[in-house]
Structures are given as structure tokens and as C-alpha cells.
Design a protein around this motif. Structure first.
Motif, mmCIF file in Angstrom:
data_model
loop_
_atom_site.group_PDB
_atom_site.id
_atom_site.type_symbol
_atom_site.label_atom_id
_atom_site.label_comp_id
_atom_site.label_asym_id
_atom_site.label_seq_id
_atom_site.Cartn_x
_atom_site.Cartn_y
_atom_site.Cartn_z
ATOM 1 N N ASP A 134 50.460 45.471 -1.625
ATOM 2 C CA ASP A 134 49.880 44.621 -0.544
ATOM 3 C C ASP A 134 48.206 44.776 -0.698
ATOM 4 O OD1 ASP A 134 52.297 44.032 0.726
ATOM 5 O OD2 ASP A 134 51.955 45.554 2.023
ATOM 6 N N LYS A 147 53.581 49.530 10.619
ATOM 7 C CA LYS A 147 52.454 49.094 11.549
ATOM 8 C C LYS A 147 52.582 49.766 12.743
ATOM 9 C CE LYS A 147 52.242 44.524 9.565
ATOM 10 N NZ LYS A 147 51.189 44.359 9.046
ATOM 11 N N TRP A 197 58.702 48.416 8.411
ATOM 12 C CA TRP A 197 57.442 48.015 8.061
ATOM 13 C C TRP A 197 56.518 49.101 8.580
ATOM 14 C CZ3 TRP A 197 56.531 41.887 8.478
ATOM 15 C CH2 TRP A 197 57.646 41.344 7.724
ATOM 16 N N PHE A 214 58.240 45.929 14.195
ATOM 17 C CA PHE A 214 58.143 46.029 12.663
ATOM 18 C C PHE A 214 58.567 47.504 12.238
ATOM 19 C CE2 PHE A 214 54.480 43.162 13.727
ATOM 20 C CZ PHE A 214 54.862 42.102 12.965
ATOM 21 N N ASN A 224 51.657 37.816 10.546
ATOM 22 C CA ASN A 224 53.048 38.272 10.430
ATOM 23 C C ASN A 224 53.876 37.408 11.514
ATOM 24 O OD1 ASN A 224 53.294 40.717 8.747
ATOM 25 N ND2 ASN A 224 51.458 40.876 9.938
#
Length: 154
Positions: A138, A12, A10, A5, A63
């Protein structure tokens, strides 16, 4: 998983997955992971007691890495999660973001029989009152539920 990720930009961190594993060991969460030819492709988690839904289990943090999308991996993860939840609960919950990047997930959940829970727009699991301005990130979600049947059957 974290590195896959991070390569996409992203956030994570490894600590997130360490937390998930600790919660899985404690029986609070199940983590389901998909691989293709021994390569990590995606995952989701089932939180057995949801901060939002209470005793209704919630599918969270779903995901699939972009190179593995549109191959049925997401559907397979959802099937496995719903089967697992159906052993313990007649209902499952899930939340979905509101901006375009979540469009595929929004459509998938509706096709799978999820319906909005009727509480309206949520931000950080709190209802957004009419006229209030929020950031579309989010934390902005519409929450859905799906009836799986009696516990033990889907």
C-alpha cells in the motif's frame, strides 16, 4: 467503521478514525461518509495540506465496502470531495496503489480526469529511483492530479 473493515480482515483501527476526527476538528481534514439505509457503506477523506502535494488538497483513504460497490457510492463520494475541494483549490491530488486490488480505482480516476503528476513511482511519498527494488504494498503509489477549475467552480 473500524469493525466493518476488521470483518474484512483490513487493518483500520478505531485510533485511525479518532485521529481523523481530531484533524477534522482542527480544520486539517474533512471526512466524508456514505451510508445506505442507515448502514455504513464507505468513506474518504480530504487532507487540506498534503504531505506529498503540499498546498494542493489530497483525497486520501477512499474505501467503499465490497457489498456496496458498483452502486455509484464511490462516484458520489468523489463528486462530494471534488465539490468541496473546488471551493478552496483549482487542483486536487490523489494517490493509487499499483497492485490488482486497486485496478478499479486506477480506472475510475482516469475516467474522472485524473492524470499522473509526472513524478513517477512513489514509495511512502518518496520517488523510487530507476533500478531500485521496492515491495508492492500500500505504500507504493502513482500520484495523480485533476484540475477542477478556478477555486469556487468545478
Amino acid at each position: 467503521m473500524s469493525a466493518a473493515f476488521t470483518a474484512l480482515g483490513w487493518d483500520k483501527p478505531v485510533s485511525q478514525y479518532e485521529s481523523y476526527l481530531a484533524e477534522q476538528r482542527a480544520g486539517l481534514r474533512d471526512v466524508l461518509v456514505a451510508t445506505v439505509d442507515d448502514e455504513f457503506a464507505g468513506y474518504l477523506t480530504v487532507r487540506w495540506e498534503s504531505a506529498y502535494f503540499g498546498a494542493v488538497p489530497e483525497i486520501q483513504d477512499f474505501n467503499v465496502l465490497p457489498p456496496y460497490r458498483r452502486r455509484g457510492i464511490g462516484s458520489g463520494l468523489m463528486d462530494a470531495a471534488e465539490d468541496r475541494v473546488a471551493e478552496r483549490s483549482a487542483v486536487v491530488g490523489i494517490g493509487v496503489g499499483l497492485y490488482a486490488a486497486y485496478g478499479t480505482a486506477q480506472r475510475m480516476y482516469v475516467r474522472r480526469g485524473y492524470i499522473p503528476d509526472g513524478r513517477g513511482l512513489m514509495y511512502d511519498n518518496r520517488p523510487v529511483p530507476p533500478g531500485e527494488t521496492i515491495r508492492n504494498d500500500d505504500a507504493a503509489n502513482l500520484m495523480f492530479t485533476k484540475t477542477l477549475g478556478e477555486a469556487g467552480s468545478k
